[in-house]
Design an enzyme around this catalytic site. Structure first.
Site, PDB file in Angstrom:
ATOM      1  N   ASP A  50       0.850  -1.185   0.000  1.00 12.37           N
ATOM      2  CA  ASP A  50       0.000   0.000   0.000  1.00 12.37           C
ATOM      3  C   ASP A  50       0.890   1.241   0.000  1.00 12.37           C
ATOM      4  O   ASP A  50       1.752   1.385   0.859  1.00 12.37           O
ATOM      5  CB  ASP A  50      -0.883  -0.024   1.248  1.00 12.37           C
ATOM      6  CG  ASP A  50      -1.905   1.102   1.272  1.00 12.37           C
ATOM      7  OD1 ASP A  50      -1.805   2.003   0.423  1.00 12.37           O
ATOM      8  OD2 ASP A  50      -2.789   1.077   2.138  1.00 12.37           O
ATOM      9  N   GLN A 118      -3.940  -3.490  12.934  1.00 11.51           N
ATOM     10  CA  GLN A 118      -5.347  -3.377  12.560  1.00 11.51           C
ATOM     11  C   GLN A 118      -5.889  -4.707  12.048  1.00 11.51           C
ATOM     12  O   GLN A 118      -5.128  -5.601  11.677  1.00 11.51           O
ATOM     13  CB  GLN A 118      -5.558  -2.278  11.516  1.00 11.51           C
ATOM     14  CG  GLN A 118      -4.925  -2.540  10.162  1.00 11.51           C
ATOM     15  CD  GLN A 118      -5.146  -1.372   9.193  1.00 11.51           C
ATOM     16  OE1 GLN A 118      -5.187  -0.216   9.583  1.00 11.51           O
ATOM     17  NE2 GLN A 118      -5.258  -1.670   7.915  1.00 11.51           N
ATOM     18  N   ASP A 229     -14.395   6.949   5.624  1.00  9.42           N
ATOM     19  CA  ASP A 229     -13.836   6.701   6.952  1.00  9.42           C
ATOM     20  C   ASP A 229     -14.945   6.699   8.008  1.00  9.42           C
ATOM     21  O   ASP A 229     -15.866   7.521   7.942  1.00  9.42           O
ATOM     22  CB  ASP A 229     -12.835   7.796   7.335  1.00  9.42           C
ATOM     23  CG  ASP A 229     -11.593   7.796   6.457  1.00  9.42           C
ATOM     24  OD1 ASP A 229     -11.296   6.749   5.856  1.00  9.42           O
ATOM     25  OD2 ASP A 229     -10.932   8.848   6.394  1.00  9.42           O
ATOM     26  N   GLU A 242     -10.823   8.609  14.119  1.00  9.13           N
ATOM     27  CA  GLU A 242     -10.986   7.650  13.014  1.00  9.13           C
ATOM     28  C   GLU A 242     -10.630   6.243  13.485  1.00  9.13           C
ATOM     29  O   GLU A 242      -9.539   6.015  14.000  1.00  9.13           O
ATOM     30  CB  GLU A 242     -10.097   8.021  11.835  1.00  9.13           C
ATOM     31  CG  GLU A 242     -10.231   7.071  10.656  1.00  9.13           C
ATOM     32  CD  GLU A 242      -9.202   7.309   9.567  1.00  9.13           C
ATOM     33  OE1 GLU A 242      -8.771   6.330   8.935  1.00  9.13           O
ATOM     34  OE2 GLU A 242      -8.809   8.483   9.370  1.00  9.13           O
TER      35      GLU A 242
END
Length: 328
Positions: A50, A118, A229, A242
């Site tokens: 990414d 995450q 988001d 967030e």
């Protein structure tokens, strides 16, 4: 000021495990996901890493036996889509995994660390489901899992009750710009998160009327018309918080348009982009949900270093300790 954690260090560690175990189960059940193993590093030439906003430097090192360099992943946004095809997942089913990353260029503060943990998830959808309606339906399921875990945490630790709204509110970046034209992007997020408690801000990537995007997004995984988001209002820090970035992924058309917009058409030749263009990968929806962010929110912590072990300057460690904030 006058900060006092509700839980001791040991109690915090036990609570972190409880939150992570509970949320994994709720997320997997809500979205029909199966846990899989994921890589810590990938070959950069595959295009699977990414690029985030395109300016962050990935951590790179050479593998002695291979005589080649690999990169620590910055997220698994593109790897997951390839894995769904490789493992033979069916439509409306998907995967999730623990993603651990290093973001060396992160500006460190109360909610940002160079260590990222995450839950990365992805599931297969149909062409007809590449719509805003389907995206919102999926967001509601993710938020539903958040609500259930929040309720369970409050029952287990009564001092940690959170007043999350029953429903999440949806608002586009262009609607935010129209309603709050004189505020910065972050100020808009703070205002709307405080107003509604939980919001999904969608359509992130394309320029707004003022000629700049709401926030940066890589051009080769989210469709910028179908992403967004999840933000919660975090009273402890008096700001929008967030916890997730997610979206319906690019098809051939949106991939080409977005890469052209960012002048990154050289990426069209990498294996991942070629697989998208030639329809060798399934159409998917997916996202990442911050583990430390979620734990920080539910445990009402003032600093992300209270729920994860990372590195901080001696100055930060000392100043936080003086405020009653003890970093792991």
């Amino acid at each position: 000021m006058d900060y006092k954690p509700a839980l001791s260090l040991l109690e915090t560690e036990i609570a972190i495990k409880y939150i992570k175990d509970s949320f994994e189960k709720e997320l997997a059940k809500a979205l029909k996901l199966t846990r899989v193993s994921a890589p810590l590093f990938v070959f950069p030439e595959t295009g699977l890493n990414d690029n985030l906003n395109g300016i962050e430097r990935a951590v790179r090192f050479d593998v002695l036996d291979l005589g080649k360099e690999v990169e620590i992943v910055q997220s698994l946004a593109k790897w997951k889509r390839m894995a769904l095809a490789k493992y033979g997942f069916e439509t409306d089913k998907g995967l999730y995994t623990d993603m651990n990353a290093i973001r060396r260029d992160e500006n460190l503060d109360a909610i940002h660390s160079i260590y990222v943990d995450q839950w990365d998830w992805e599931k297969i959808i149909t062409e007809k489901e590449r719509t805003l309606t389907y995206l919102k339906k999926t967001v509601k399921k993710v938020y539903g899992a958040v609500k259930k875990v929040g309720k369970a945490v409050a029952e287990k630790y009564p001092s940690l009750d959170h007043d999350l709204p029953e429903e999440i509110t949806f608002i586009s970046t262009s609607e935010l710009e129209k309603e709050y034209p004189n505020l910065t992007r972050k100020e808009r997020e703070d205002v709307v998160a405080k107003k509604y408690g939980a919001v999904f801000i969608y359509r992130i990537g394309w320029n707004l009327k003022d000629g700049k995007p709401h926030d940066g997004r890589a051009a080769d995984y989210d469709d910028w018309k179908l992403n967004g988001d999840i933000l919660l209002w975090f009273e402890r820090l008096n700001r929008a918080f967030e916890i997730s970035s997610m979206g319906i992924r690019v098809d051939a058309s949106s991939l080409i348009k977005q890469l052209r917009f960012k002048n990154e058409t050289e990426k069209l030749d990498n294996p991942y982009c070629q697989d998208v263009i030639n329809n060798r990968l399934p159409l998917t929806v997916g996202g990442g949900i911050g583990q430390s962010r979620l734990c920080m929110f539910f445990l009402n912590k003032a600093h992300i270093g209270e729920v994860q072990a990372s590195v901080w300057s001696e100055k930060d460690i000392k100043e936080n300790a003086e405020k009653g904030i003890y970093l792991l």
